[in-house]
Design an enzyme around this catalytic site. Sequence first.
Site, PDB file in Angstrom:
ATOM      1  N   CYS A 133       0.837  -1.207   0.000  1.00 39.43           N
ATOM      2  CA  CYS A 133       0.000   0.000   0.000  1.00 39.43           C
ATOM      3  C   CYS A 133       0.866   1.249   0.000  1.00 39.43           C
ATOM      4  O   CYS A 133       0.606   2.217  -0.729  1.00 39.43           O
ATOM      5  CB  CYS A 133      -0.957  -0.011   1.193  1.00 39.43           C
ATOM      6  SG  CYS A 133      -0.161  -0.068   2.825  1.00 39.43           S
ATOM      7  N   ASN A 172       2.981  -9.249   7.800  1.00 38.59           N
ATOM      8  CA  ASN A 172       3.856  -8.941   6.670  1.00 38.59           C
ATOM      9  C   ASN A 172       4.661  -7.651   6.845  1.00 38.59           C
ATOM     10  O   ASN A 172       5.145  -7.082   5.864  1.00 38.59           O
ATOM     11  CB  ASN A 172       3.016  -8.812   5.388  1.00 38.59           C
ATOM     12  CG  ASN A 172       2.452 -10.142   4.929  1.00 38.59           C
ATOM     13  OD1 ASN A 172       3.008 -11.196   5.203  1.00 38.59           O
ATOM     14  ND2 ASN A 172       1.336 -10.096   4.221  1.00 38.59           N
TER      15      ASN A 172
END
Length: 315
Positions: A133, A172
């Site tokens: 992102c 992550n």
Amino acid sequence: MTHTRPKAKVAIIGSGNIGTDLMIKVLRHGTHVEMGALVGIDPQSDGLARAQRLGVPCTAQGVEGLMDMEEFADIRIAFDATSAGAHAHHNALLQAHGVRVIDLTPAAIGPYVIPALNLDAQLSASNINMVTCGGQATIPIIAAVSQVTTVHYAEIVASIASKSAGPGTRANIDEFTETTAKAIEALGGARRGKAIIILNPADPPLIMRDTILMLAEPADEAIIERSITDMIATVQGYVPGYRLKQRIQFETLGPGQAMNIPSLGLREGLKVSVFLEVEGAAHYLPAYAGNLDIMTSAALACAERIAQNHLALTA
């Protein structure tokens, strides 16, 4: 007589926040793609329940369950919205059946792709990686500056609402920083890159905000600003909530001020600071979850273009 435009069937692996939001986007805005299946591993997940209510075929048996579904024969593209650790297994199974894969995890098995920068160059890739992102939000800006002058160093800080960071995002974190830093160099054009992510616990939650700090060769500031604003308009074409938070800032650095990075070997440069915010479209996720919205929006933009290209070649 009217003819229905053919669409490519897609499967979404992962019935969490990202996968469910992506499903809603495909259902509402899919022009060249349509839902074929939603895949999860938790029978009680809201995403699978929503898929059932919307008439989307689904399974709680993971990728293996997808391959057992009769709908699997029609799947042309699969989105993986699970985790970097699981993606290698999913990709191997899907590749064996000729399914194109769009990876929304930081696994980075395939080439990095940001729609505003290099999508057309990767249309034939069997697996493409959507970076992160933070990467989707910031790397176009770094690339915009790189189009004008040499960027020696770029550092990004992505601040997202803690409530928008699900188990997959939290698992992550290391991959996020590593993948984003590599993509800053590979796609952004910076000679060195660094990425930081902050989970902001503020309540009410704040929307995604990104800070980009660059050390570049001196250049015309007006040209740099124009390149950045043009790039923002391009990204807004598929992420409407993407925007500048404030004016772009420039600072000329003299001898010894090169952002305290002596290994760069620079005596002077131009510091460029860009501050962004990303508001989500609130299709399924709250508007503050711009970090997830930019990923699903970018992934859908990629699938649409891949499907359009495929349908044109097979027409």
